[in-house]
Design a protein around this motif. Structure first.
Motif, PDB file in Angstrom:
ATOM      1  N   TYR A 253       0.837  14.966   7.728  1.00 37.84           N
ATOM      2  CA  TYR A 253      -0.324  14.592   7.127  1.00 37.84           C
ATOM      3  C   TYR A 253      -0.008  13.481   6.130  1.00 37.84           C
ATOM      4  CZ  TYR A 253      -1.316  19.416   8.401  1.00 37.84           C
ATOM      5  OH  TYR A 253      -1.585  20.478   9.336  1.00 37.84           O
ATOM      6  N   TRP A 254      -1.106  12.575   6.224  1.00 36.84           N
ATOM      7  CA  TRP A 254      -0.911  11.189   5.519  1.00 36.84           C
ATOM      8  C   TRP A 254      -2.264  11.148   4.579  1.00 36.84           C
ATOM      9  CZ3 TRP A 254       3.417   8.207   5.211  1.00 36.84           C
ATOM     10  CH2 TRP A 254       4.482   8.396   6.199  1.00 36.84           C
ATOM     11  N   GLY A 255      -2.062  10.586   3.330  1.00 36.22           N
ATOM     12  CA  GLY A 255      -3.129  10.242   2.633  1.00 36.22           C
ATOM     13  C   GLY A 255      -3.840   8.854   3.048  1.00 36.22           C
ATOM     14  N   GLN A 256      -4.872   8.347   2.431  1.00 36.65           N
ATOM     15  CA  GLN A 256      -5.484   7.149   2.729  1.00 36.65           C
ATOM     16  C   GLN A 256      -4.775   5.703   1.990  1.00 36.65           C
ATOM     17  OE1 GLN A 256      -6.126   8.504   0.256  1.00 36.65           O
ATOM     18  NE2 GLN A 256      -7.089   7.375  -1.166  1.00 36.65           N
ATOM     19  N   GLY A 257      -3.841   6.042   1.187  1.00 35.04           N
ATOM     20  CA  GLY A 257      -2.997   4.878   0.620  1.00 35.04           C
ATOM     21  C   GLY A 257      -3.755   4.319  -0.802  1.00 35.04           C
ATOM     22  N   THR A 258      -3.146   3.739  -1.351  1.00 37.75           N
ATOM     23  CA  THR A 258      -3.531   2.972  -2.662  1.00 37.75           C
ATOM     24  C   THR A 258      -2.590   1.957  -2.838  1.00 37.75           C
ATOM     25  OG1 THR A 258      -3.961   3.423  -4.969  1.00 37.75           O
ATOM     26  CG2 THR A 258      -2.010   4.404  -4.258  1.00 37.75           C
ATOM     27  N   GLN A 259      -3.513   0.714  -3.104  1.00 31.90           N
ATOM     28  CA  GLN A 259      -3.062  -0.485  -3.239  1.00 31.90           C
ATOM     29  C   GLN A 259      -2.067  -0.749  -4.566  1.00 31.90           C
ATOM     30  OE1 GLN A 259      -2.514  -3.319  -0.953  1.00 31.90           O
ATOM     31  NE2 GLN A 259      -1.289  -4.100  -2.425  1.00 31.90           N
ATOM     32  N   VAL A 260      -1.031  -1.366  -4.551  1.00 36.34           N
ATOM     33  CA  VAL A 260      -0.201  -1.729  -5.715  1.00 36.34           C
ATOM     34  C   VAL A 260       0.125  -3.117  -5.657  1.00 36.34           C
ATOM     35  CG1 VAL A 260       1.911  -1.416  -7.206  1.00 36.34           C
ATOM     36  CG2 VAL A 260       0.894   0.539  -6.191  1.00 36.34           C
ATOM     37  N   THR A 261      -0.318  -3.830  -6.594  1.00 41.31           N
ATOM     38  CA  THR A 261      -0.210  -5.252  -6.755  1.00 41.31           C
ATOM     39  C   THR A 261       0.656  -5.801  -7.987  1.00 41.31           C
ATOM     40  OG1 THR A 261      -1.916  -5.833  -5.095  1.00 41.31           O
ATOM     41  CG2 THR A 261      -0.956  -7.847  -6.243  1.00 41.31           C
ATOM     42  N   VAL A 262       1.879  -6.384  -7.552  1.00 47.33           N
ATOM     43  CA  VAL A 262       2.635  -6.751  -8.825  1.00 47.33           C
ATOM     44  C   VAL A 262       2.928  -8.179  -9.042  1.00 47.33           C
ATOM     45  CG1 VAL A 262       5.027  -6.584 -10.084  1.00 47.33           C
ATOM     46  CG2 VAL A 262       3.978  -4.623  -8.611  1.00 47.33           C
ATOM     47  N   SER A 263       2.185  -8.818  -9.892  1.00 43.37           N
ATOM     48  CA  SER A 263       2.372 -10.377 -10.012  1.00 43.37           C
ATOM     49  C   SER A 263       3.484 -10.696 -10.712  1.00 43.37           C
ATOM     50  CB  SER A 263       0.971 -10.845 -10.880  1.00 43.37           C
ATOM     51  OG  SER A 263       1.093 -10.250 -12.222  1.00 43.37           O
ATOM     52  N   SER A 264       4.080 -11.851 -10.196  1.00 44.24           N
ATOM     53  CA  SER A 264       5.394 -12.196 -10.696  1.00 44.24           C
ATOM     54  C   SER A 264       5.201 -13.218 -11.867  1.00 44.24           C
ATOM     55  CB  SER A 264       6.431 -12.808  -9.800  1.00 44.24           C
ATOM     56  OG  SER A 264       5.481 -13.817  -9.197  1.00 44.24           O
TER      57      SER A 264
ATOM     58  N   VAL B  71       1.104  -1.311   0.010  1.00 44.94           N
ATOM     59  CA  VAL B  71       0.031  -0.025  -0.039  1.00 44.94           C
ATOM     60  C   VAL B  71       0.867   1.139  -0.001  1.00 44.94           C
ATOM     61  CG1 VAL B  71      -2.019   1.284   1.237  1.00 44.94           C
ATOM     62  CG2 VAL B  71      -1.950  -1.269   1.200  1.00 44.94           C
ATOM     63  N   TYR B  72       0.839   2.006  -0.706  1.00 43.77           N
ATOM     64  CA  TYR B  72       1.546   3.407  -1.315  1.00 43.77           C
ATOM     65  C   TYR B  72       0.789   4.584  -0.435  1.00 43.77           C
ATOM     66  CZ  TYR B  72       5.035   0.738  -3.851  1.00 43.77           C
ATOM     67  OH  TYR B  72       5.899   0.153  -4.377  1.00 43.77           O
ATOM     68  N   TYR B  73       1.529   5.291   0.478  1.00 43.37           N
ATOM     69  CA  TYR B  73       1.113   6.455   1.008  1.00 43.37           C
ATOM     70  C   TYR B  73       1.593   7.780   0.663  1.00 43.37           C
ATOM     71  CZ  TYR B  73      -1.201   2.844   4.058  1.00 43.37           C
ATOM     72  OH  TYR B  73      -1.724   1.649   4.814  1.00 43.37           O
ATOM     73  N   CYS B  74       1.037   8.864   0.324  1.00 39.79           N
ATOM     74  CA  CYS B  74       1.486   9.992   0.474  1.00 39.79           C
ATOM     75  C   CYS B  74       1.506  10.766   1.425  1.00 39.79           C
ATOM     76  CB  CYS B  74       0.868  10.854  -0.788  1.00 39.79           C
ATOM     77  SG  CYS B  74      -0.918  11.280  -0.609  1.00 39.79           S
ATOM     78  N   ALA B  75       2.367  11.611   1.667  1.00 35.01           N
ATOM     79  CA  ALA B  75       2.658  12.162   3.049  1.00 35.01           C
ATOM     80  C   ALA B  75       3.069  13.956   2.810  1.00 35.01           C
ATOM     81  CB  ALA B  75       3.587  11.796   3.816  1.00 35.01           C
TER      82      ALA B  75
END
Length: 121
Positions: free
Chosen positions: A110-121, A92-96
């Motif tokens: 301050y922090w954002g709510q996060g966005t999920q990054v999923t990388v399949s191998s 999960v990637y967060y901005c601050a």
């Protein structure tokens, strides 16, 4: 203050994604910004930061040469271009946002709510 992160998704290894973080309620041009990530079962870690003017950036060693942080102060938005994604980038990637740009998470206010990054191998 609100930080809205978006742009995550499910991709394959080697693909690219661009994350965005839209800010409101603060003087964006006077704010240092950063990206952090947290993988499942692991602690949050620094990814990249960019100074208020955008003139200086820094990256974690694990993403150097693959990720690029940028900002558009007129649009009050920060970006993270992620190329050559690897399975280990899954998180999960967060901005601050903070008075300056830091590598240490607690220095940000301050922090954002996060966005999920999923990388399949």
């Amino acid at each position: 203050v609100q930080l809205q992160a978006c742009g995550g998704g499910l991709v394959q290894a080697g693909d690219s994604l661009r994350l965005s973080c839209a800010a409101s309620g603060l003087i964006f041009g006077g704010t240092g910004m950063g990206w952090f990530r947290q993988a499942s079962g692991k602690e949050r870690e620094f990814v990249a930061f960019i100074t208020r003017s955008g003139s200086s950036t820094d990256y974690a060693d694990s993403v150097k040469g693959r990720f690029t942080i940028s900002r558009d102060n007129a649009k009050r938005t920060m970006y993270l271009q992620m190329n050559s994604l690897k399975f280990e980038d899954t998180a999960v990637y967060y901005c601050a946002a903070g008075p300056r740009a830091y590598t240490n998470g607690p220095d940000y206010h301050y922090w954002g709510q996060g966005t999920q990054v999923t990388v399949s191998s």
